[in-house]
Write a protein that holds these residues in place. Sequence first.
Motif, PDB file in Angstrom:
ATOM      1  N   MET A  32      -1.909  -7.658   9.398  1.00 42.45           N
ATOM      2  CA  MET A  32      -1.391  -7.202   8.800  1.00 42.45           C
ATOM      3  C   MET A  32      -1.614  -5.796   8.658  1.00 42.45           C
ATOM      4  SD  MET A  32       1.712  -7.906  11.008  1.00 42.45           S
ATOM      5  CE  MET A  32       3.103  -6.235   9.575  1.00 42.45           C
ATOM      6  N   ASP A  33      -2.667  -6.210   7.582  1.00 41.40           N
ATOM      7  CA  ASP A  33      -3.177  -4.901   6.954  1.00 41.40           C
ATOM      8  C   ASP A  33      -3.928  -5.286   7.918  1.00 41.40           C
ATOM      9  OD1 ASP A  33      -4.371  -3.790   4.439  1.00 41.40           O
ATOM     10  OD2 ASP A  33      -5.442  -5.045   3.743  1.00 41.40           O
ATOM     11  N   GLN A  34      -5.025  -4.647   8.458  1.00 34.76           N
ATOM     12  CA  GLN A  34      -5.817  -4.592   9.206  1.00 34.76           C
ATOM     13  C   GLN A  34      -5.310  -3.763  10.801  1.00 34.76           C
ATOM     14  OE1 GLN A  34      -9.226  -4.812   9.847  1.00 34.76           O
ATOM     15  NE2 GLN A  34      -9.630  -3.234  11.737  1.00 34.76           N
ATOM     16  N   GLN A  35      -4.518  -4.742  11.401  1.00 30.59           N
ATOM     17  CA  GLN A  35      -3.709  -3.804  12.092  1.00 30.59           C
ATOM     18  C   GLN A  35      -2.864  -2.224  11.797  1.00 30.59           C
ATOM     19  OE1 GLN A  35      -6.005  -4.906  14.285  1.00 30.59           O
ATOM     20  NE2 GLN A  35      -4.153  -4.687  15.763  1.00 30.59           N
ATOM     21  N   ILE A  36      -2.492  -2.130  10.873  1.00 25.44           N
ATOM     22  CA  ILE A  36      -2.222  -0.959   9.768  1.00 25.44           C
ATOM     23  C   ILE A  36      -2.185  -0.151  10.164  1.00 25.44           C
ATOM     24  CG2 ILE A  36      -0.410   0.054   8.051  1.00 25.44           C
ATOM     25  CD1 ILE A  36       0.756  -2.802   7.948  1.00 25.44           C
ATOM     26  N   SER A  37      -4.273  -0.713   8.959  1.00 23.03           N
ATOM     27  CA  SER A  37      -4.877   0.243   9.180  1.00 23.03           C
ATOM     28  C   SER A  37      -5.439   1.034  10.697  1.00 23.03           C
ATOM     29  CB  SER A  37      -5.717  -0.167   7.939  1.00 23.03           C
ATOM     30  OG  SER A  37      -5.546  -0.209   6.660  1.00 23.03           O
ATOM     31  N   ALA A  38      -5.593   0.478  11.337  1.00 27.68           N
ATOM     32  CA  ALA A  38      -6.265   0.939  13.022  1.00 27.68           C
ATOM     33  C   ALA A  38      -5.146   1.610  13.319  1.00 27.68           C
ATOM     34  CB  ALA A  38      -6.384  -0.410  13.762  1.00 27.68           C
ATOM     35  N   VAL A  39      -3.886   1.680  12.653  1.00 26.56           N
ATOM     36  CA  VAL A  39      -3.014   2.578  13.744  1.00 26.56           C
ATOM     37  C   VAL A  39      -3.009   3.649  12.939  1.00 26.56           C
ATOM     38  CG1 VAL A  39      -0.240   2.818  14.114  1.00 26.56           C
ATOM     39  CG2 VAL A  39      -1.522   0.603  14.684  1.00 26.56           C
ATOM     40  N   ILE A  40      -3.069   3.420  11.735  1.00 22.28           N
ATOM     41  CA  ILE A  40      -2.862   4.756  10.914  1.00 22.28           C
ATOM     42  C   ILE A  40      -4.003   6.037  11.676  1.00 22.28           C
ATOM     43  CG2 ILE A  40      -2.809   5.943   8.974  1.00 22.28           C
ATOM     44  CD1 ILE A  40      -1.386   3.685   7.630  1.00 22.28           C
ATOM     45  N   VAL A  41      -5.627   5.270  11.672  1.00 23.59           N
ATOM     46  CA  VAL A  41      -6.578   6.148  11.625  1.00 23.59           C
ATOM     47  C   VAL A  41      -6.769   6.521  12.742  1.00 23.59           C
ATOM     48  CG1 VAL A  41      -9.397   5.569  12.068  1.00 23.59           C
ATOM     49  CG2 VAL A  41      -8.067   4.446  10.034  1.00 23.59           C
ATOM     50  N   ASN A  42      -5.973   5.438  14.612  1.00 20.67           N
ATOM     51  CA  ASN A  42      -6.428   5.830  15.412  1.00 20.67           C
ATOM     52  C   ASN A  42      -5.071   7.157  15.910  1.00 20.67           C
ATOM     53  OD1 ASN A  42      -9.144   4.708  15.998  1.00 20.67           O
ATOM     54  ND2 ASN A  42      -7.766   2.885  15.425  1.00 20.67           N
ATOM     55  N   ARG A  43      -4.068   7.516  14.946  1.00 18.49           N
ATOM     56  CA  ARG A  43      -2.842   7.515  15.454  1.00 18.49           C
ATOM     57  C   ARG A  43      -3.353   9.189  16.524  1.00 18.49           C
ATOM     58  NH1 ARG A  43      -0.721   9.998  10.399  1.00 18.49           N
ATOM     59  NH2 ARG A  43      -1.911  11.003   8.645  1.00 18.49           N
ATOM     60  N   LYS A  44      -2.632   9.736  17.403  1.00 17.11           N
ATOM     61  CA  LYS A  44      -2.416  10.564  17.912  1.00 17.11           C
ATOM     62  C   LYS A  44      -2.963  12.163  17.776  1.00 17.11           C
ATOM     63  CE  LYS A  44       1.986  11.667  19.041  1.00 17.11           C
ATOM     64  NZ  LYS A  44       3.848  11.780  20.137  1.00 17.11           N
ATOM     65  N   GLU A  45      -2.206  11.939  16.225  1.00 15.24           N
ATOM     66  CA  GLU A  45      -2.669  13.530  16.138  1.00 15.24           C
ATOM     67  C   GLU A  45      -4.332  13.986  14.920  1.00 15.24           C
ATOM     68  OE1 GLU A  45      -0.540  11.307  14.778  1.00 15.24           O
ATOM     69  OE2 GLU A  45       1.324  12.221  15.256  1.00 15.24           O
ATOM     70  N   HIS A  46      -5.100  12.641  15.284  1.00 21.02           N
ATOM     71  CA  HIS A  46      -6.746  13.025  14.896  1.00 21.02           C
ATOM     72  C   HIS A  46      -7.534  12.837  15.824  1.00 21.02           C
ATOM     73  CE1 HIS A  46      -5.942  10.364  11.027  1.00 21.02           C
ATOM     74  NE2 HIS A  46      -5.101  11.286  10.965  1.00 21.02           N
ATOM     75  N   LYS A  47      -6.720  13.262  17.671  1.00 22.18           N
ATOM     76  CA  LYS A  47      -7.512  13.827  18.755  1.00 22.18           C
ATOM     77  C   LYS A  47      -8.763  12.696  18.396  1.00 22.18           C
ATOM     78  CE  LYS A  47      -4.518  17.680  18.537  1.00 22.18           C
ATOM     79  NZ  LYS A  47      -5.073  19.708  18.210  1.00 22.18           N
ATOM     80  N   LEU A  48      -8.609  11.251  18.447  1.00 23.12           N
ATOM     81  CA  LEU A  48     -10.089  10.818  19.162  1.00 23.12           C
ATOM     82  C   LEU A  48      -9.995  10.260  20.104  1.00 23.12           C
ATOM     83  CD1 LEU A  48      -9.235   8.066  15.924  1.00 23.12           C
ATOM     84  CD2 LEU A  48     -10.559   9.930  16.153  1.00 23.12           C
TER      85      LEU A  48
END
Length: 303
Positions: free
Chosen positions: A160-176
């Motif tokens: 859960m910690d890994q996936q939650i961190s990945a979702v926060i970092v890769n959210r669409k607002e960051h335009k990755l």
Amino acid sequence: MENGETRFTDGSSYVLNSNRHAGYAVTASQEECQYLRGEFQGPACGRDGPYTPDVFFWCCILFFATFALSSFLKKFKTSRYFPTRVRSTVSDFAVFLTIVIMVLLDFVVGIPLPKLQVPHAFKPTRDDHGWFINPIGPNPWWTVLAALVPALLCTILIFMDQQISAVIVNRKEHKLKKGCGYHLDLFVVAVMLGVCSVMGLPWFVAATVLSITHVNSLKVESDCSAPGEQPKLLGIREQRVTGLLIFVLMGCSVFFTSVLKFIPMPVLYGVFLYMGVSSLRGIQFFDRLKLFWMPAKHQPDFI
């Protein structure tokens, strides 16, 4: 003095009152001890006397000053003074500059504070085992079965910690643009967990606060904007150089122990507070909480 004791030559003793002697300097307490023909004993009795004034007060000053100076230097990029390159450099190295300034200030003042405890040799933390640890060791065989339940709970927590961190970092607002490597990240974490467990090292898990701070430091914002308008986010500098250099420098830190031992613990606590507060910027839950104290006319025009 607190937890300090004056012991007499005849075996009797009494504890000095902390309130009564709060204003005494070290020399005054030493003179009183010598006058009573005793010697100081107890955890509050330092090498030069039983009482060191202003330690807690100076710790509080360094703690809040570190947080305030880090925040100020980080926002120095938007200042009107000095050229753009200077302001950007100061903003990028805000935490490092703050630590250097606070360490020098602590050295000049000279009040003994708790410093960062670092090992003096490159070796395992405990002397009763080597670099590799037997998973079972001297424990009975049934402990393997008993460990299945807490191991399952730890697996769920780390996942859960890994996936939650990945979702926060890769959210669409960051335009990755490079996409998300969820499976690769989770595989690397799983392999490192096994290696760290065998070697008795701390587990390698997702660092949510550090990851968010790393992404925020790589933001590319528009240079031209109307007066009073916030610059717009253009994207993230997607590369692997900073991540590689971060871990290389972390590995090289084992050779800098002679320097790291001068960093006061209040300075580190101030840096941790700054990292936690700065990571709240851009979190939708925190932004929604701020709307409770914001008039409707000042609320941002978001969905």
